[in-house]
Design a protein around this motif. Structure first.
Motif, PDB file in Angstrom:
ATOM      1  N   SER A   1       0.830  -1.200   0.000  1.00  0.00           N
ATOM      2  CA  SER A   1       0.000   0.000   0.000  1.00  0.00           C
ATOM      3  C   SER A   1       0.871   1.258   0.000  1.00  0.00           C
ATOM      4  N   GLU A   2       0.525   2.208  -0.844  1.00  0.00           N
ATOM      5  CA  GLU A   2       1.156   3.534  -0.953  1.00  0.00           C
ATOM      6  C   GLU A   2       2.576   3.541  -1.527  1.00  0.00           C
ATOM      7  N   MET A   3       3.125   2.396  -1.957  1.00  0.00           N
ATOM      8  CA  MET A   3       4.450   2.401  -2.580  1.00  0.00           C
ATOM      9  C   MET A   3       4.347   2.978  -3.994  1.00  0.00           C
ATOM     10  N   THR A   4       5.193   3.946  -4.320  1.00  0.00           N
ATOM     11  CA  THR A   4       5.224   4.506  -5.668  1.00  0.00           C
ATOM     12  C   THR A   4       5.792   3.442  -6.611  1.00  0.00           C
ATOM     13  N   HIS A   5       5.087   3.231  -7.733  1.00  0.00           N
ATOM     14  CA  HIS A   5       5.506   2.213  -8.682  1.00  0.00           C
ATOM     15  C   HIS A   5       5.045   2.577 -10.089  1.00  0.00           C
ATOM     16  N   GLY A   6       5.679   1.958 -11.063  1.00  0.00           N
ATOM     17  CA  GLY A   6       5.337   2.141 -12.467  1.00  0.00           C
ATOM     18  C   GLY A   6       6.247   1.261 -13.296  1.00  0.00           C
ATOM     19  N   CYS A   7       6.036   1.251 -14.622  1.00  0.00           N
ATOM     20  CA  CYS A   7       6.864   0.385 -15.457  1.00  0.00           C
ATOM     21  C   CYS A   7       7.029   0.958 -16.852  1.00  0.00           C
ATOM     22  N   VAL A   8       8.044   0.423 -17.530  1.00  0.00           N
ATOM     23  CA  VAL A   8       8.278   0.688 -18.942  1.00  0.00           C
ATOM     24  C   VAL A   8       8.309  -0.669 -19.630  1.00  0.00           C
ATOM     25  N   CYS A   9       7.600  -0.778 -20.735  1.00  0.00           N
ATOM     26  CA  CYS A   9       7.541  -2.020 -21.489  1.00  0.00           C
ATOM     27  C   CYS A   9       8.820  -2.194 -22.306  1.00  0.00           C
ATOM     28  N   ILE A  10       9.471  -3.341 -22.140  1.00  0.00           N
ATOM     29  CA  ILE A  10      10.658  -3.678 -22.915  1.00  0.00           C
ATOM     30  C   ILE A  10      10.271  -4.540 -24.114  1.00  0.00           C
ATOM     31  N   GLU A  11       9.335  -5.477 -23.910  1.00  0.00           N
ATOM     32  CA  GLU A  11       8.754  -6.296 -24.979  1.00  0.00           C
ATOM     33  C   GLU A  11       7.257  -6.335 -24.732  1.00  0.00           C
ATOM     34  N   PRO A  12       6.424  -6.109 -25.773  1.00  0.00           N
ATOM     35  CA  PRO A  12       4.973  -6.082 -25.583  1.00  0.00           C
ATOM     36  C   PRO A  12       4.456  -7.308 -24.838  1.00  0.00           C
ATOM     37  N   GLY A  13       3.451  -7.085 -24.007  1.00  0.00           N
ATOM     38  CA  GLY A  13       2.882  -8.183 -23.247  1.00  0.00           C
ATOM     39  C   GLY A  13       1.778  -7.739 -22.316  1.00  0.00           C
ATOM     40  N   THR A  14       1.422  -8.635 -21.405  1.00  0.00           N
ATOM     41  CA  THR A  14       0.282  -8.428 -20.509  1.00  0.00           C
ATOM     42  C   THR A  14       0.685  -8.654 -19.058  1.00  0.00           C
ATOM     43  N   LEU A  15       0.257  -7.740 -18.213  1.00  0.00           N
ATOM     44  CA  LEU A  15       0.384  -7.857 -16.763  1.00  0.00           C
ATOM     45  C   LEU A  15      -0.996  -8.143 -16.190  1.00  0.00           C
ATOM     46  N   VAL A  16      -1.085  -9.081 -15.273  1.00  0.00           N
ATOM     47  CA  VAL A  16      -2.336  -9.366 -14.573  1.00  0.00           C
ATOM     48  C   VAL A  16      -2.146  -8.914 -13.131  1.00  0.00           C
ATOM     49  N   ASP A  17      -2.909  -7.898 -12.754  1.00  0.00           N
ATOM     50  CA  ASP A  17      -2.804  -7.305 -11.423  1.00  0.00           C
ATOM     51  C   ASP A  17      -4.020  -7.657 -10.587  1.00  0.00           C
ATOM     52  N   CYS A  18      -3.779  -7.940  -9.311  1.00  0.00           N
ATOM     53  CA  CYS A  18      -4.859  -8.132  -8.342  1.00  0.00           C
ATOM     54  C   CYS A  18      -4.740  -7.037  -7.302  1.00  0.00           C
ATOM     55  N   PHE A  19      -5.881  -6.486  -6.918  1.00  0.00           N
ATOM     56  CA  PHE A  19      -5.918  -5.401  -5.946  1.00  0.00           C
ATOM     57  C   PHE A  19      -6.840  -5.780  -4.799  1.00  0.00           C
ATOM     58  N   THR A  20      -6.400  -5.472  -3.572  1.00  0.00           N
ATOM     59  CA  THR A  20      -7.265  -5.622  -2.419  1.00  0.00           C
ATOM     60  C   THR A  20      -7.168  -4.353  -1.575  1.00  0.00           C
ATOM     61  N   PRO A  21      -8.285  -3.723  -1.208  1.00  0.00           N
ATOM     62  CA  PRO A  21      -9.607  -4.025  -1.743  1.00  0.00           C
ATOM     63  C   PRO A  21      -9.688  -3.626  -3.216  1.00  0.00           C
ATOM     64  N   ARG A  22     -10.839  -3.837  -3.823  1.00  0.00           N
ATOM     65  CA  ARG A  22     -11.009  -3.541  -5.241  1.00  0.00           C
ATOM     66  C   ARG A  22     -10.766  -2.062  -5.531  1.00  0.00           C
ATOM     67  N   ARG A  23     -10.362  -1.756  -6.762  1.00  0.00           N
ATOM     68  CA  ARG A  23     -10.160  -0.391  -7.238  1.00  0.00           C
ATOM     69  C   ARG A  23     -11.497   0.135  -7.785  1.00  0.00           C
ATOM     70  N   ASP A  24     -12.271   0.781  -6.929  1.00  0.00           N
ATOM     71  CA  ASP A  24     -13.560   1.311  -7.376  1.00  0.00           C
ATOM     72  C   ASP A  24     -13.391   2.325  -8.499  1.00  0.00           C
ATOM     73  N   ASP A  25     -12.222   3.001  -8.571  1.00  0.00           N
ATOM     74  CA  ASP A  25     -11.989   3.974  -9.632  1.00  0.00           C
ATOM     75  C   ASP A  25     -11.864   3.295 -10.996  1.00  0.00           C
ATOM     76  N   PHE A  26     -11.721   1.976 -11.064  1.00  0.00           N
ATOM     77  CA  PHE A  26     -11.650   1.253 -12.325  1.00  0.00           C
ATOM     78  C   PHE A  26     -13.022   0.824 -12.826  1.00  0.00           C
ATOM     79  N   LEU A  27     -14.054   1.000 -12.008  1.00  0.00           N
ATOM     80  CA  LEU A  27     -15.410   0.568 -12.413  1.00  0.00           C
ATOM     81  C   LEU A  27     -16.173   1.691 -13.085  1.00  0.00           C
TER      82      LEU A  27
END
Length: 103
Positions: free
Chosen positions: A77-103
């Motif tokens: 919780s609250e850790m600053t994070h991000g990424c840069v794609c090196i080769e195209p692909g898919t990340l599967v993320d799980c969040f607890t509790p749910r991200r209501d801002d994504f609905l």
């Protein structure tokens, strides 16, 4: 197939909620090109990330790490994070509790 729409979150990056419950949400982030960016951010949710495909350079707080297919990690919780794609692909993320801002 998910009932949730595919949402653009940046150039060559999309997000799709795969399933949700008030206490847990599963989301696919698809990166379509090398150099696509998951912008640095933080949130109160605990997040786990699984690299389904592709390669990514993640910033996790003060640390950088490269990850590829089959790798997974937890972002506190609250850790600053991000990424840069090196080769195209898919990340599967799980969040607890749910991200209501994504609905």
């Amino acid at each position: 197939m998910s009932e949730f729409p595919v949402v653009s979150t940046g150039e060559n990056v999309t997000r799709q909620v795969l399933s949700d419950h008030p206490e847990l949400m599963v989301v696919a982030f698809r990166f379509g090109a090398e150099g696509a960016i998951g912008a640095l951010h933080n949130h109160p949710h605990i997040q786990s990330t699984y690299v389904e495909s592709g390669k990514f350079r993640f910033t996790l707080g003060d640390e950088e790490r490269e990850v590829g297919p089959g790798d997974s990690f937890v972002i506190p919780s609250e850790m600053t994070h991000g990424c840069v794609c090196i080769e195209p692909g898919t990340l599967v993320d799980c969040f607890t509790p749910r991200r209501d801002d994504f609905l």
